[in-house]
Design an enzyme around this catalytic site. Structure first.
Site, short mmCIF file in Angstrom:
data_model
loop_
_atom_site.label_atom_id
_atom_site.label_comp_id
_atom_site.label_asym_id
_atom_site.label_seq_id
_atom_site.Cartn_x
_atom_site.Cartn_y
_atom_site.Cartn_z
N PRO A 1 -4.79 -22.47 -2.26
CA PRO A 1 -5.24 -22.92 -0.95
C PRO A 1 -6.30 -21.98 -0.38
O PRO A 1 -6.16 -20.76 -0.43
CB PRO A 1 -3.96 -22.86 -0.10
CG PRO A 1 -3.06 -21.91 -0.80
CD PRO A 1 -3.45 -21.88 -2.25
N LYS B 1 -1.48 -4.02 16.07
CA LYS B 1 -2.01 -2.82 15.41
C LYS B 1 -2.93 -2.05 16.37
O LYS B 1 -2.91 -0.82 16.41
CB LYS B 1 -2.78 -3.20 14.14
CG LYS B 1 -1.93 -3.80 13.05
CD LYS B 1 -0.91 -2.87 12.45
CE LYS B 1 -1.51 -1.75 11.64
NZ LYS B 1 -0.44 -0.92 10.99
N GLY C 1 -7.85 -19.17 15.23
CA GLY C 1 -8.48 -17.89 15.61
C GLY C 1 -9.04 -17.12 14.44
O GLY C 1 -9.23 -15.90 14.53
N THR D 1 -5.93 -0.86 10.67
CA THR D 1 -6.71 -1.88 9.96
C THR D 1 -8.04 -2.14 10.66
O THR D 1 -8.14 -1.97 11.89
CB THR D 1 -5.87 -3.19 9.91
OG1 THR D 1 -6.72 -4.27 9.57
CG2 THR D 1 -5.22 -3.52 11.24
N ASP D 2 -9.02 -2.63 9.91
CA ASP D 2 -10.30 -3.01 10.52
C ASP D 2 -10.14 -4.22 11.44
O ASP D 2 -11.02 -4.50 12.25
CB ASP D 2 -11.37 -3.28 9.45
CG ASP D 2 -11.01 -4.40 8.47
OD1 ASP D 2 -9.91 -4.97 8.56
OD2 ASP D 2 -11.86 -4.70 7.59
N GLU D 3 -9.00 -4.93 11.31
CA GLU D 3 -8.82 -6.13 12.14
C GLU D 3 -8.72 -5.81 13.63
O GLU D 3 -8.86 -6.69 14.47
CB GLU D 3 -7.59 -6.92 11.66
CG GLU D 3 -7.75 -7.38 10.22
CD GLU D 3 -6.75 -8.42 9.78
OE1 GLU D 3 -6.29 -9.22 10.62
OE2 GLU D 3 -6.44 -8.43 8.58
N ILE E 1 0.83 -1.21 0.00
CA ILE E 1 0.00 0.00 0.00
C ILE E 1 0.87 1.26 0.00
O ILE E 1 0.56 2.25 -0.67
CB ILE E 1 -0.97 0.01 1.21
CG1 ILE E 1 -1.74 -1.31 1.29
CG2 ILE E 1 -1.94 1.18 1.10
CD1 ILE E 1 -2.62 -1.44 2.52
N ILE F 1 12.10 1.50 11.53
CA ILE F 1 11.38 2.50 12.34
C ILE F 1 11.51 2.24 13.84
O ILE F 1 11.18 3.12 14.64
CB ILE F 1 9.88 2.61 11.96
CG1 ILE F 1 9.16 1.27 12.13
CG2 ILE F 1 9.70 3.17 10.58
CD1 ILE F 1 7.65 1.40 12.26
N THR G 1 12.26 -5.37 4.54
CA THR G 1 12.13 -6.74 5.05
C THR G 1 11.77 -7.62 3.85
O THR G 1 11.70 -7.13 2.71
CB THR G 1 10.97 -6.82 6.07
OG1 THR G 1 9.75 -6.55 5.37
CG2 THR G 1 11.16 -5.83 7.21
N TYR H 1 -1.06 -10.15 15.16
CA TYR H 1 -0.98 -9.00 14.23
C TYR H 1 -1.98 -7.92 14.62
O TYR H 1 -1.60 -6.76 14.83
CB TYR H 1 -1.25 -9.47 12.79
CG TYR H 1 -1.60 -8.34 11.84
CD1 TYR H 1 -0.65 -7.39 11.48
CD2 TYR H 1 -2.89 -8.20 11.31
CE1 TYR H 1 -0.97 -6.34 10.62
CE2 TYR H 1 -3.22 -7.15 10.46
CZ TYR H 1 -2.26 -6.23 10.11
OH TYR H 1 -2.58 -5.18 9.26
N ALA I 1 -3.57 -7.52 17.38
CA ALA I 1 -3.29 -6.99 18.73
C ALA I 1 -2.19 -5.93 18.66
O ALA I 1 -2.25 -4.90 19.34
CB ALA I 1 -2.89 -8.12 19.67
N1 LIG Z 1 -2.92 -5.05 3.12
C1 LIG Z 1 -4.10 -4.74 3.64
O1 LIG Z 1 -5.12 -5.27 3.20
C2 LIG Z 1 -4.20 -3.75 4.76
C3 LIG Z 1 -5.47 -3.32 5.16
C4 LIG Z 1 -5.57 -2.34 6.18
C5 LIG Z 1 -4.43 -1.85 6.75
N2 LIG Z 1 -3.21 -2.29 6.37
C6 LIG Z 1 -2.02 -1.69 7.00
O2 LIG Z 1 -1.38 -0.94 5.97
C7 LIG Z 1 0.03 -0.95 6.19
C8 LIG Z 1 0.73 -1.44 4.94
O3 LIG Z 1 0.27 -2.74 4.62
P1 LIG Z 1 0.85 -3.53 3.37
O4 LIG Z 1 -0.14 -4.56 3.00
O5 LIG Z 1 1.32 -2.56 2.35
O6 LIG Z 1 2.10 -4.25 4.04
P2 LIG Z 1 3.41 -4.86 3.38
O7 LIG Z 1 3.78 -6.03 4.24
O8 LIG Z 1 3.20 -5.09 1.92
O9 LIG Z 1 4.50 -3.71 3.52
C9 LIG Z 1 5.07 -3.36 4.75
C10 LIG Z 1 6.32 -2.53 4.47
O10 LIG Z 1 6.88 -2.15 5.74
C11 LIG Z 1 8.27 -2.38 5.72
N3 LIG Z 1 8.73 -2.61 7.09
C12 LIG Z 1 8.45 -3.69 7.88
N4 LIG Z 1 9.06 -3.56 9.06
C13 LIG Z 1 9.72 -2.36 9.04
C14 LIG Z 1 10.51 -1.65 9.98
N5 LIG Z 1 10.78 -2.16 11.19
N6 LIG Z 1 11.02 -0.45 9.63
C15 LIG Z 1 10.76 0.07 8.39
N7 LIG Z 1 10.04 -0.57 7.46
C16 LIG Z 1 9.51 -1.75 7.78
C17 LIG Z 1 8.46 -3.57 4.81
O11 LIG Z 1 9.79 -3.64 4.31
C18 LIG Z 1 7.42 -3.30 3.74
O12 LIG Z 1 7.96 -2.50 2.71
C19 LIG Z 1 0.28 -1.86 7.39
O13 LIG Z 1 0.46 -1.03 8.51
C20 LIG Z 1 -0.99 -2.67 7.52
O14 LIG Z 1 -1.24 -3.00 8.86
C21 LIG Z 1 -3.06 -3.23 5.38
#
Ligand SMILES: NC(=O)c1ccc[n+]([C@@H]2O[C@H](COP(=O)([O-])OP(=O)(O)OC[C@H]3O[C@@H](n4cnc5c(N)ncnc54)[C@H](O)[C@@H]3O)[C@@H](O)[C@H]2O)c1
Length: 338
Positions: free
Chosen positions: A208, A157, A276, A125-127, A12, A60, A36, A153, A155
């Site tokens: 799956p 967030k 869960g 997140t909505d979770e 995102i 971070i 990562t 996860y 928890a």
């Molecule tokens: N994917 C979804 O459907 C969804 C829905 C709602 C909210 N979110 C939230 O949106 C955000 C982004 O989700 P996503 O799906 O793009 O995740 P993602 O796993 O694709 O990307 C996460 C990014 O964070 C980086 N990262 C991880 N640990 C780090 C650290 N310690 N320091 C710096 N960078 C770090 C990773 O390298 C990666 O680029 C998250 O916070 C997630 O909780 C995701």
């Protein structure tokens, strides 16, 4: 405005960076990402050519690294996408989720406080609300629904959301929080349901599906989420939480069958259910619509079709992830620090 986007090499965050470079060419984007397994420097290849874009490889949760970026770049706003984001991985290895998703957020909030940053936006997140019964289509998560996380996860967030709220109330850090439903679209890492389904089918493997596939998610095309965060950044009120969703509820089985239908082939393999496993998520996004004039604009069928087209046209992108070569690119391109 100079915006620090953390976690911008993920799904995102990268879509948000491209949204901002396109919609707000007057702004400057600084991205900090640890890269990562979920971060992919190849995703940011086109952004890296842009004069208003800078990248730092940084964690971070390491305050020295965060402080260096804040001192050098002096961002006006921070949008935090950085997180460990995969529920199954949190069930297997919770501790890294707490480190990044909770302590990482605290580190960013402390830096925002020290530097008087005008806005910290936490992408949640909505979770965090837990789940809803499948048979009660009249029930939705509102911003006032109590937090009731089910997985390590969610928890982590939820903890970050509470921390962000506390920094607003105690220290006056101008925090906003968005809680979005499941996203899908370009650059989605192929461990998540929709890209997993597409890439498995294209490689002749079964898809799956947990349990009986009845679990319901509320899907939002990623560009709609990016537009929502943009609106919150510009017009949102500090201290406020905003639910983001598009009323696109589908069971996992419906989603996989829709992918199979778009690709004209594919097999389903039902596997042992996730521990869960949340039954149903459903967002009430009326605050976003009423207060910020945002509304999801991409119907699920259209967004899914666009997503499948994108994965067909960008085979190299996901093949580099599946064969692991993207990690070599990450090391070479963004080596130690920049
Ligand atoms: N994917 C979804 O459907 C969804 C829905 C709602 C909210 N979110 C939230 O949106 C955000 C982004 O989700 P996503 O799906 O793009 O995740 P993602 O796993 O694709 O990307 C996460 C990014 O964070 C980086 N990262 C991880 N640990 C780090 C650290 N310690 N320091 C710096 N960078 C770090 C990773 O390298 C990666 O680029 C998250 O916070 C997630 O909780 C995701």
């Amino acid at each position: 405005m100079k915006i620090l986007v953390t976690g911008g090499a993920g799904f995102i965050g990268s879509n948000f960076i491209y949204h901002m470079l396109r919609e707000h060419p007057e702004d400057t984007i600084v991205c900090a990402d640890k890269l990562t397994y979920a971060g992919n420097a190849e995703t940011l290849g086109n952004a890296a050519k842009h004069p208003s874009f800078t990248f730092y490889r940084a964690d971070i949760s390491v305050s020295r690294a965060v402080e260096e970026i804040f001192s050098r770049e002096k961002p006006d706003a921070v949008v935090n996408f950085a997180a460990e984001s995969h529920v199954d991985r949190s069930i297997a290895h919770p501790s890294v989720f707490l480190k990044t998703n909770v302590l990482g957020v605290q580190t960013l909030l402390d830096a925002c406080r020290r530097h008087g940053v005008a806005r910290f936006h936490q992408v949640s997140t909505d979770e965090v609300y837990g789940d809803l019964p499948i048979g009660r289509r009249d029930l939705f998560f509102t911003e006032d629904t109590p937090l009731k996380a089910s997985s390590p996860y969610s928890a982590s967030k939820a903890s970050a959301d509470l921390l962000a709220g506390a920094y607003f109330r105690t220290y006056g850090v101008p925090v906003t929080i968005s809680r979005c439903s499941n996203n899908y679209g370009p650059y989605h890492f192929p461990e998540k349901l929709i890209p997993l389904a597409i890439t498995n089918i294209l490689r002749g493997k079964p898809v799956p599906v947990y349990g009986t596939g009845e679990n319901v998610r509320d899907w939002l095309y990623v560009e709609d989420h990016c537009a929502a965060i943009d609106a919150i950044l510009r017009r949102g009120v500090p201290g406020r939480v905003y639910n983001v969703g598009g009323h696109n509820e589908r069971s996992n089985l419906q989603v996989v069958r829709a992918v199979i239908s778009l690709l004209g082939k594919g097999e389903i393999e039902f596997v042992c259910d996730r521990a869960g496993h949340d039954l149903r998520y459903a967002i009430d996004p009326s605050r976003m619509e009423r207060e910020l004039g945002w509304k999801g604009s991409v119907p699920f069928e259209e967004g899914l079709s666009r997503t499948v087209e994108w994965f067909l046209a960008n085979r190299q992108w996901w093949e580099h992830i599946l064969d692991g070569s993207y990690r070599k690119y990450n090391r070479e391109f963004y080596g130690a620090n920049s």
